[in-house]
Motif scaffolding. Structure first.
Motif, PDB file in Angstrom:
ATOM      1  N   VAL A  57       0.851  -1.196   0.000  1.00 56.70           N
ATOM      2  CA  VAL A  57       0.000   0.000   0.000  1.00 56.70           C
ATOM      3  C   VAL A  57       0.886   1.245   0.000  1.00 56.70           C
ATOM      4  O   VAL A  57       2.021   1.205   0.471  1.00 56.70           O
ATOM      5  CB  VAL A  57      -0.967   0.046   1.213  1.00 56.70           C
ATOM      6  CG1 VAL A  57      -1.969  -1.097   1.171  1.00 56.70           C
ATOM      7  CG2 VAL A  57      -0.204   0.052   2.538  1.00 56.70           C
ATOM      8  N   GLY A  58       0.332   2.339  -0.516  1.00 58.51           N
ATOM      9  CA  GLY A  58       1.052   3.608  -0.528  1.00 58.51           C
ATOM     10  C   GLY A  58       0.435   4.569   0.469  1.00 58.51           C
ATOM     11  O   GLY A  58      -0.788   4.693   0.558  1.00 58.51           O
ATOM     12  N   GLU A  59       1.305   5.229   1.228  1.00 51.77           N
ATOM     13  CA  GLU A  59       0.874   6.229   2.208  1.00 51.77           C
ATOM     14  C   GLU A  59       1.757   7.461   2.031  1.00 51.77           C
ATOM     15  O   GLU A  59       2.904   7.340   1.595  1.00 51.77           O
ATOM     16  CB  GLU A  59       1.043   5.685   3.637  1.00 51.77           C
ATOM     17  CG  GLU A  59       0.027   4.609   4.022  1.00 51.77           C
ATOM     18  CD  GLU A  59      -1.304   5.202   4.516  1.00 51.77           C
ATOM     19  OE1 GLU A  59      -1.326   6.387   4.908  1.00 51.77           O
ATOM     20  OE2 GLU A  59      -2.313   4.469   4.499  1.00 51.77           O
ATOM     21  N   ASN A  60       1.234   8.633   2.402  1.00 46.55           N
ATOM     22  CA  ASN A  60       2.071   9.820   2.215  1.00 46.55           C
ATOM     23  C   ASN A  60       2.523  10.477   3.515  1.00 46.55           C
ATOM     24  O   ASN A  60       3.242  11.469   3.472  1.00 46.55           O
ATOM     25  CB  ASN A  60       1.392  10.837   1.299  1.00 46.55           C
ATOM     26  CG  ASN A  60       0.173  11.454   1.926  1.00 46.55           C
ATOM     27  OD1 ASN A  60      -0.412  10.865   2.838  1.00 46.55           O
ATOM     28  ND2 ASN A  60      -0.223  12.622   1.455  1.00 46.55           N
ATOM     29  N   ARG A  61       2.076   9.933   4.662  1.00 50.03           N
ATOM     30  CA  ARG A  61       2.576  10.497   5.925  1.00 50.03           C
ATOM     31  C   ARG A  61       3.041   9.391   6.859  1.00 50.03           C
ATOM     32  O   ARG A  61       2.381   8.358   7.003  1.00 50.03           O
ATOM     33  CB  ARG A  61       1.494  11.333   6.602  1.00 50.03           C
ATOM     34  CG  ARG A  61       1.347  12.686   5.919  1.00 50.03           C
ATOM     35  CD  ARG A  61       0.612  13.703   6.756  1.00 50.03           C
ATOM     36  NE  ARG A  61      -0.660  13.995   6.124  1.00 50.03           N
ATOM     37  CZ  ARG A  61      -1.833  13.574   6.567  1.00 50.03           C
ATOM     38  NH1 ARG A  61      -1.905  12.881   7.687  1.00 50.03           N
ATOM     39  NH2 ARG A  61      -2.924  13.861   5.925  1.00 50.03           N
ATOM     40  N   ILE A  81       5.008   7.519  -0.393  1.00 50.16           N
ATOM     41  CA  ILE A  81       4.915   8.192  -1.687  1.00 50.16           C
ATOM     42  C   ILE A  81       4.811   9.707  -1.536  1.00 50.16           C
ATOM     43  O   ILE A  81       4.643  10.410  -2.521  1.00 50.16           O
ATOM     44  CB  ILE A  81       3.706   7.664  -2.503  1.00 50.16           C
ATOM     45  CG1 ILE A  81       2.394   7.881  -1.743  1.00 50.16           C
ATOM     46  CG2 ILE A  81       3.882   6.177  -2.820  1.00 50.16           C
ATOM     47  CD1 ILE A  81       1.146   7.578  -2.585  1.00 50.16           C
ATOM     48  N   GLY A  82       4.898  10.210  -0.297  1.00 53.09           N
ATOM     49  CA  GLY A  82       4.756  11.655  -0.080  1.00 53.09           C
ATOM     50  C   GLY A  82       6.046  12.266   0.436  1.00 53.09           C
ATOM     51  O   GLY A  82       6.947  11.558   0.907  1.00 53.09           O
ATOM     52  N   HIS A  83       6.133  13.579   0.361  1.00 46.25           N
ATOM     53  CA  HIS A  83       7.323  14.304   0.810  1.00 46.25           C
ATOM     54  C   HIS A  83       7.618  14.005   2.276  1.00 46.25           C
ATOM     55  O   HIS A  83       6.720  13.986   3.113  1.00 46.25           O
ATOM     56  CB  HIS A  83       7.115  15.807   0.616  1.00 46.25           C
ATOM     57  CG  HIS A  83       8.240  16.628   1.151  1.00 46.25           C
ATOM     58  ND1 HIS A  83       9.511  16.563   0.623  1.00 46.25           N
ATOM     59  CD2 HIS A  83       8.293  17.507   2.174  1.00 46.25           C
ATOM     60  CE1 HIS A  83      10.295  17.381   1.296  1.00 46.25           C
ATOM     61  NE2 HIS A  83       9.593  17.973   2.242  1.00 46.25           N
ATOM     62  N   LEU A  84       8.887  13.767   2.550  1.00 44.96           N
ATOM     63  CA  LEU A  84       9.323  13.426   3.904  1.00 44.96           C
ATOM     64  C   LEU A  84      10.248  14.513   4.432  1.00 44.96           C
ATOM     65  O   LEU A  84      11.223  14.875   3.764  1.00 44.96           O
ATOM     66  CB  LEU A  84      10.063  12.080   3.848  1.00 44.96           C
ATOM     67  CG  LEU A  84      10.673  11.547   5.141  1.00 44.96           C
ATOM     68  CD1 LEU A  84       9.606  11.238   6.178  1.00 44.96           C
ATOM     69  CD2 LEU A  84      11.502  10.293   4.848  1.00 44.96           C
ATOM     70  N   GLN A  85       9.946  15.011   5.631  1.00 50.49           N
ATOM     71  CA  GLN A  85      10.866  15.956   6.262  1.00 50.49           C
ATOM     72  C   GLN A  85      12.055  15.177   6.814  1.00 50.49           C
ATOM     73  O   GLN A  85      11.880  14.085   7.367  1.00 50.49           O
ATOM     74  CB  GLN A  85      10.159  16.687   7.402  1.00 50.49           C
ATOM     75  CG  GLN A  85       9.084  17.645   6.928  1.00 50.49           C
ATOM     76  CD  GLN A  85       8.226  18.107   8.095  1.00 50.49           C
ATOM     77  OE1 GLN A  85       7.375  17.367   8.581  1.00 50.49           O
ATOM     78  NE2 GLN A  85       8.485  19.313   8.557  1.00 50.49           N
ATOM     79  N   SER A 104      15.557  15.022  -2.310  1.00 52.12           N
ATOM     80  CA  SER A 104      16.661  15.967  -2.091  1.00 52.12           C
ATOM     81  C   SER A 104      17.886  15.187  -1.620  1.00 52.12           C
ATOM     82  O   SER A 104      17.760  14.073  -1.086  1.00 52.12           O
ATOM     83  CB  SER A 104      16.292  17.018  -1.040  1.00 52.12           C
ATOM     84  OG  SER A 104      16.262  16.425   0.259  1.00 52.12           O
ATOM     85  N   LEU A 105      19.056  15.782  -1.806  1.00 54.01           N
ATOM     86  CA  LEU A 105      20.289  15.134  -1.349  1.00 54.01           C
ATOM     87  C   LEU A 105      20.323  15.059   0.168  1.00 54.01           C
ATOM     88  O   LEU A 105      20.808  14.090   0.752  1.00 54.01           O
ATOM     89  CB  LEU A 105      21.515  15.897  -1.870  1.00 54.01           C
ATOM     90  CG  LEU A 105      21.771  15.780  -3.369  1.00 54.01           C
ATOM     91  CD1 LEU A 105      22.964  16.650  -3.776  1.00 54.01           C
ATOM     92  CD2 LEU A 105      22.008  14.329  -3.783  1.00 54.01           C
ATOM     93  N   LYS A 106      19.769  16.085   0.795  1.00 49.56           N
ATOM     94  CA  LYS A 106      19.749  16.098   2.261  1.00 49.56           C
ATOM     95  C   LYS A 106      18.945  14.903   2.793  1.00 49.56           C
ATOM     96  O   LYS A 106      19.376  14.196   3.707  1.00 49.56           O
ATOM     97  CB  LYS A 106      19.119  17.427   2.719  1.00 49.56           C
ATOM     98  CG  LYS A 106      19.246  17.687   4.187  1.00 49.56           C
ATOM     99  CD  LYS A 106      18.659  19.055   4.526  1.00 49.56           C
ATOM    100  CE  LYS A 106      18.506  19.182   6.028  1.00 49.56           C
ATOM    101  NZ  LYS A 106      17.599  20.271   6.398  1.00 49.56           N
TER     102      LYS A 106
END
Ligand SMILES: *Cc1c(COP(=O)(O)O)cnc(C)c1O
Length: 231
Positions: A57-61, A81-85, A104-106
């Motif tokens: 399954v895909g989750e974004n948080r 599948i979502g942006h990760l801090q 991002s590289l970071k």
């Protein structure tokens, strides 16, 4: 939340769309995986997917996925599948079986370090903003060589392919171009670095046919399976 019967009917329709899209471009119908996107739906959405034989399954948080993970008994793989801090990288490494949204590289460096701390090999996809959409995360096309080199130098990351989200646009030519650009980028990098980069994660409810025509190996589908999300 919809009933399981409705989910099964929706799943059948999505599979028919996948089959038709594959057939229209001469691809085998089993060359595209379906990732059900359960974000913003209750944990039942995960159970439905597992009960119907879907394996991931895909989750974004991270928090939402972790809560569901703790609640449900089904054996599925979890894909971010979502942006990760970056400050949640450790939590993400503990929760997910693959991170598709390395943007991002970071973040890439942090994920590698966190995976190393728990002696894990973390499968990842590099997210590329091929549509150059200012509202989307992802490396630019120009940054992708450096991103791939950094990922290949990361002992605890396993690069399995690329991911993109097409810009929302009424004109299908926009999404088609974003998908074709990801495919071409993959072909170029794959040759240059002698790597398969087999996974091309692209296509959602509204544009999955375009993505399959462009070579998608995995479509990520929420709305067509579970109905509209309540945010
Ligand atoms: C929410 C989401 C999806 C699913 O979108 P639908 O239009 O509901 O199918 C796919 N990919 C990503 C990255 C998402 O955030």
């Amino acid at each position: 939340m919809i009933t399981f019967e409705v989910f099964v009917a929706n799943l059948k329709q999505v599979k028919e769309r996948i089959d038709a899209a594959c057939l229209s471009v001469g691809r085998p119908t089993d060359s595209v995986q379906l990732l059900p996107v359960t974000k913003n739906h209750p944990v039942d959405a995960v159970q439905y997917a597992a009960q119907a034989g879907l394996t991931a399954v895909g989750e974004n948080r991270v928090q939402e996925a972790s809560d569901k993970h703790a609640m449900q008994l089904a054996d599925v793989r979890w894909e971010l599948i979502g942006h990760l801090q970056t400050n949640k990288a450790k939590f993400a490494v503990a929760t997910f079986d693959r991170v598709q949204s390395v943007d991002s590289l970071k973040l890439l460096n942090r994920l590698n370090r966190c995976a190393g701390e728990v002696s894990k090999q973390l499968p990842v996809l590099l997210q590329c903003n091929t549509g150059a959409d200012p509202n989307k995360y992802g490396f630019s096309v120009a940054q992708m060589e450096a991103a791939l080199e950094a990922a290949l130098a990361s002992e605890h990351l396993v690069v399995e392919g690329l991911m993109t989200i097409a810009p929302l646009d009424q004109n299908p030519a926009v999404a088609r171009a974003a998908f074709e650009d990801l495919r071409e980028l993959r072909d170029r990098l794959s040759e240059q670095y002698s790597l398969p980069l087999a996974e091309l994660s692209m296509g959602m409810t509204g544009d999955l046919e375009l993505a399959i025509a462009a070579g998608s190996t995995q479509i990520r589908v929420g709305t067509a399976l579970y109905g509209a999300r309540s945010y």
